[in-house]
Design an enzyme around this catalytic site. Structure first.
Site, PDB file in Angstrom:
ATOM      1  N   GLU A  94       0.848  -1.191   0.000  1.00 49.33           N
ATOM      2  CA  GLU A  94       0.000   0.000   0.000  1.00 49.33           C
ATOM      3  C   GLU A  94       0.882   1.238   0.000  1.00 49.33           C
ATOM      4  O   GLU A  94       1.716   1.420   0.888  1.00 49.33           O
ATOM      5  CB  GLU A  94      -0.908   0.014   1.231  1.00 49.33           C
ATOM      6  N   CYS A 152      -5.711  11.397 -14.788  1.00 52.92           N
ATOM      7  CA  CYS A 152      -6.004  10.762 -13.497  1.00 52.92           C
ATOM      8  C   CYS A 152      -4.993   9.685 -13.119  1.00 52.92           C
ATOM      9  O   CYS A 152      -4.832   9.377 -11.939  1.00 52.92           O
ATOM     10  CB  CYS A 152      -7.407  10.192 -13.487  1.00 52.92           C
TER      11      CYS A 152
END
Length: 117
Positions: free
Chosen positions: A2, A36
């Site tokens: 993560e 994005c």
């Protein structure tokens, strides 16, 4: 693994540095970074950091020019508005105030001629 979102790139010690640098530049500067999925953060193994930084800076110097996107030779066009330009400038100023080091900076247009200023 993560990495907190924000479109990270990780460059490990055994990476092909030239390819990694090319990918970092192209995927960070596409559409002036206003996509994005543009790379926003790059984590580089400390042992190769300087070599990677040098390759990235050289690629930008050789292959990219900031300016009016309709002009010949310009590869990095304007941000969407003056407001966004000012936001990015403020982020850079804050990063430098917090200890970041600018390795390369092109000429920066002073403004756009939009109504969103």
């Amino acid at each position: 693994l993560e990495l907190g979102g924000k479109d990270p790139m990780v460059v490990f010690e055994d990476a092909d540095l030239q390819q990694a640098a090319e990918d970092a530049v192209e995927n960070s500067l596409s559409n002036a970074g206003q996509v994005c999925c543009s790379i926003e953060r790059i984590y580089v193994d400390q042992s190769i950091r300087t070599d990677f930084e040098n390759k990235v800076v050289e690629l930008i110097k050789q292959n990219h020019k900031v300016g009016n996107g309709t002009e010949e030779g310009v590869t990095v066009g304007p941000l969407v508005s003056n407001m966004q330009r000012n936001k990015v400038a403020d982020q850079v100023d804050k990063a430098v105030a917090d200890g970041a080091k600018i390795l390369y900076q092109s000429d920066i247009p002073s403004s756009t001629n939009d109504a969103a200023a």
